[in-house]
Write a protein that holds these residues in place. Structure first.
Motif, short mmCIF file in Angstrom:
data_model
loop_
_atom_site.label_atom_id
_atom_site.label_comp_id
_atom_site.label_asym_id
_atom_site.label_seq_id
_atom_site.Cartn_x
_atom_site.Cartn_y
_atom_site.Cartn_z
N LYS A 65 0.84 -1.19 0.00
CA LYS A 65 0.00 0.00 0.00
C LYS A 65 0.88 1.25 0.00
CE LYS A 65 -3.51 2.36 2.79
NZ LYS A 65 -4.31 2.30 4.06
N ASP A 66 0.43 2.25 -0.74
CA ASP A 66 1.08 3.57 -0.81
C ASP A 66 2.52 3.49 -1.36
OD1 ASP A 66 -1.14 4.89 0.20
OD2 ASP A 66 -0.52 4.54 2.28
N PHE A 106 -2.24 2.91 -4.14
CA PHE A 106 -2.85 3.31 -2.87
C PHE A 106 -3.44 2.13 -2.11
CE2 PHE A 106 -3.25 7.43 -5.24
CZ PHE A 106 -2.25 8.07 -4.53
N VAL A 107 -3.47 0.96 -2.75
CA VAL A 107 -3.90 -0.27 -2.08
C VAL A 107 -2.88 -1.35 -2.41
CG1 VAL A 107 -6.36 0.29 -2.14
CG2 VAL A 107 -5.33 -0.94 -4.05
N PRO A 108 -2.68 -2.33 -1.54
CA PRO A 108 -1.74 -3.41 -1.85
C PRO A 108 -2.23 -4.22 -3.04
CG PRO A 108 -3.00 -3.93 0.13
CD PRO A 108 -3.32 -2.51 -0.22
N HIS A 109 -1.27 -4.70 -3.84
CA HIS A 109 -1.68 -5.45 -5.03
C HIS A 109 -0.54 -6.32 -5.49
CE1 HIS A 109 -3.86 -6.42 -8.62
NE2 HIS A 109 -2.88 -5.99 -9.38
N HIS A 110 -0.89 -7.43 -6.14
CA HIS A 110 0.13 -8.33 -6.68
C HIS A 110 0.11 -8.26 -8.20
CE1 HIS A 110 2.88 -11.78 -6.59
NE2 HIS A 110 2.31 -12.09 -7.74
N GLY A 111 1.28 -7.97 -8.78
CA GLY A 111 1.43 -8.00 -10.22
C GLY A 111 1.15 -6.68 -10.90
N LEU A 112 1.90 -6.41 -11.96
CA LEU A 112 1.73 -5.20 -12.76
C LEU A 112 2.03 -5.56 -14.21
CD1 LEU A 112 1.44 -2.10 -13.14
CD2 LEU A 112 3.88 -1.92 -12.66
N GLY A 113 1.11 -5.24 -15.11
CA GLY A 113 1.31 -5.53 -16.51
C GLY A 113 1.03 -4.32 -17.38
N PHE A 114 1.79 -4.17 -18.48
CA PHE A 114 1.58 -3.03 -19.37
C PHE A 114 2.22 -3.31 -20.73
CE2 PHE A 114 5.10 -2.37 -16.49
CZ PHE A 114 6.15 -1.98 -17.29
N ILE A 115 1.84 -2.53 -21.72
CA ILE A 115 2.35 -2.66 -23.09
C ILE A 115 3.28 -1.48 -23.36
CG2 ILE A 115 1.76 -2.78 -25.54
CD1 ILE A 115 -1.02 -3.73 -24.67
N ILE A 116 4.43 -1.76 -23.96
CA ILE A 116 5.40 -0.72 -24.29
C ILE A 116 5.66 -0.72 -25.80
CG2 ILE A 116 7.86 -0.10 -24.12
CD1 ILE A 116 6.26 0.76 -21.74
N ARG A 117 5.75 0.49 -26.36
CA ARG A 117 6.13 0.62 -27.76
C ARG A 117 7.00 1.86 -27.91
NH1 ARG A 117 1.57 0.99 -32.30
NH2 ARG A 117 1.32 3.07 -31.42
N GLY A 118 8.02 1.78 -28.75
CA GLY A 118 8.90 2.93 -28.95
C GLY A 118 8.18 4.08 -29.63
N PHE A 130 13.87 -0.24 -12.70
CA PHE A 130 12.54 -0.49 -12.11
C PHE A 130 12.70 -0.41 -10.60
CE2 PHE A 130 8.94 -2.74 -10.48
CZ PHE A 130 7.92 -2.53 -11.39
N THR A 131 12.17 0.64 -10.01
CA THR A 131 12.30 0.83 -8.56
C THR A 131 10.94 0.84 -7.88
OG1 THR A 131 12.25 3.26 -8.69
CG2 THR A 131 14.40 2.19 -8.89
N VAL A 132 10.90 0.30 -6.69
CA VAL A 132 9.72 0.35 -5.83
C VAL A 132 10.17 0.98 -4.52
CG1 VAL A 132 7.89 -0.93 -4.68
CG2 VAL A 132 8.77 -1.73 -6.88
N ASP A 133 9.63 2.15 -4.23
CA ASP A 133 10.04 2.91 -3.04
C ASP A 133 11.57 3.06 -3.00
OD1 ASP A 133 7.44 3.30 -2.20
OD2 ASP A 133 7.43 1.49 -0.95
N ASN A 134 12.13 3.43 -4.15
CA ASN A 134 13.56 3.71 -4.31
C ASN A 134 14.46 2.48 -4.19
OD1 ASN A 134 13.21 6.52 -4.71
ND2 ASN A 134 13.01 6.81 -2.49
N VAL A 135 13.88 1.29 -4.19
CA VAL A 135 14.68 0.06 -4.20
C VAL A 135 14.77 -0.42 -5.65
CG1 VAL A 135 14.85 -2.33 -3.44
CG2 VAL A 135 13.99 -0.57 -1.87
N GLU A 136 15.99 -0.56 -6.16
CA GLU A 136 16.20 -0.93 -7.56
C GLU A 136 16.11 -2.44 -7.76
OE1 GLU A 136 16.14 -0.86 -11.04
OE2 GLU A 136 17.03 1.12 -10.60
#
Length: 434
Positions: A65-66, A106-118, A130-136
């Motif tokens: 969360k957060d 803003f809520v706890p969650h498992h997994g993140l998916g997205f599409i990337i294109r140049g 890729f950092t989460v709360d400044n952890v690389e």
């Protein structure tokens, strides 16, 4: 300029496979971070050019969360996220014109998916951080894994090596100024002075791929010890040594690769590769050179090889030149060099790994030119007579060493120059760049 997008995500979910990925198979997968197997990408080979730099990312992690997530790429991206709102409805959010994405959970969650294109045709963006709360979680990113599968586009044709785009004349006049775009593969190397925090120009180099610059080993080391990559910087597309060029691009160094047998005293195997932290985007002023191979000799008019060197090295006033200079010089026999200074050239020359070149007439490579290329124009077809022909520039050597004056540690332009023979290191180079 980096543009940062911030999304307040109440709940991000990975949709079913049909919603996220094309039905056409097979899909190929890759780990874009060597140090983290929770981050995975999928991409479909053989797509049309406009979609060939598109892929899918899934991060199999628990997000508290957060938490704040920051995702950076080595070039600008268009990104698509699927978001579930508080009303349990799904919507797709598109982001563009940036290379860094920031998200807040803003809520706890498992997994993140997205599409990337140049964002730019022909340029594939690769995950850099890729950092989460400044952890690389991506300390060792992987680049280039999609190159064998991406369809060719007009933009990718910039990768044709050793060919200029800017109009120019082939005739060389020793010591004459060049024009912007004449030598788009030449690079400037800078070293950070940790005490003054100023960057100081030290050497030249040559772009040989989207990720690598070729230079001399002594340019990437100090008294034989490899420099810390953080103190070395590379500027591409530069013409004037001081001041900003609108077309120039600054690159950080991800890795310094010295030849395993490199020796500073005496100077041997004087060659190094600089792996750049982000891919190079080729333009009229930034392009790669070719590497000279044994079969290229067959296309030359004679066995006497004439080459061209360029750089910002010392001029007659013992100062670095303001703009790139060029000089033409022939390769000469080892015996010719040895006669002029047996003690110096006996220690520095090797008929396999080095060669000697110059006119010994006051025009020579000097301090500041080290690491730059001795480049040879190789015609597309075997030369017969003096007719003009199309062709490309190939790196035959790397400026390595020369005799110093008696009164100062500055080159004596009346002596020949020792070059690292790139032709003998082709296997070593290809081992590291492919």
């Amino acid at each position: 300029m980096k543009l940062i997008f911030i999304i307040s995500v109440f709940f991000v979910t990975v949709m079913s496979q049909n919603a996220w990925m094309p039905i056409v198979s097979p899909l190929l997968s890759w780990y874009p971070c060597r140090d983290d197997r929770d981050i995975n990408v999928w991409f479909e080979p053989g797509l049309k050019p406009k979609n060939s730099n598109r892929y899918f990312v899934y991060v199999n992690k628990q997000f508290p969360k957060d938490c704040k997530i920051k995702i950076s790429f080595d070039s600008e991206v268009d990104a698509a996220f699927v978001v579930r709102t508080a009303d349990n409805e799904y919507s797709r959010i598109y982001l563009s014109e940036g290379d860094t994405l920031s998200l807040n959970f803003f809520v706890p969650h498992h997994g993140l998916g997205f599409i990337i294109r140049g964002s730019e045709p022909g340029v594939t963006p690769y995950l850099r951080s890729f950092t989460v709360d400044n952890v690389e979680y991506c300390k060792d990113p992987v680049v280039g894994f999609m190159e064998p599968y991406a369809s060719k586009t007009e933009e990718q044709e910039w990768s044709t090596c050793g060919r200029r785009v800017v109009d120019h004349a082939e005739l060389m006049i020793n010591g004459e100024d060049t024009k912007p775009g004449d030598w788009p593969w030449h690079a400037a190397l800078y070293k950070l002075d940790k005490e003054t925090l100023n960057n100081k120009y030290i050497c030249g180099g040559t772009i040989i791929s989207k990720n690598f610059v070729l230079t001399a080993g002594h340019c990437a080391s100090y008294r034989g010890a490899k420099l810390e990559r953080e103190v070395l910087g590379v500027i591409l597309g530069k013409y004037r040594l001081k001041g900003d060029d609108k077309v120039s691009v600054e690159k950080e160094v991800l890795e310094i690769i010295l030849h395993k047998d490199f020796s500073y005293h005496p100077l041997k195997h004087d060659i190094a590769l600089l792996k750049l932290s982000t891919e190079v985007v080729f333009t009229e002023f930034i392009r790669p050179a070719c590497l000279f191979r044994a079969q290229d000799r067959d296309k030359l008019r004679s066995d006497d090889i004439q080459g061209t060197i360029i750089g910002w090295g010392f001029d007659k006033s013992d100062n670095l030149t303001r703009a790139l200079k060029k000089a033409s010089m022939p390769i000469v026999s080892e015996a010719t060099c040895l006669k002029t200074n047996p003690f110096f050239y006996t220690r520095g020359l090797n008929d396999i790994y080095t060669f000697c070149a110059g006119d010994a007439n006051g025009t020579s490579a000097c301090n500041g030119d080290s690491g730059g290329a001795f480049q040879v124009f190789v015609p597309d077809e075997i030369q017969i007579g003096d007719k003009d022909t199309s062709g490309s520039w190939h790196v035959k050597g790397i400026i390595s060493n020369t005799v110093a004056r008696d009164d100062a540690p500055i080159c004596d332009p009346n002596y020949y120059v020792i070059f690292t023979n790139v032709e003998s290191y082709i296997d070593w180079i290809e081992e590291h760049i492919y």
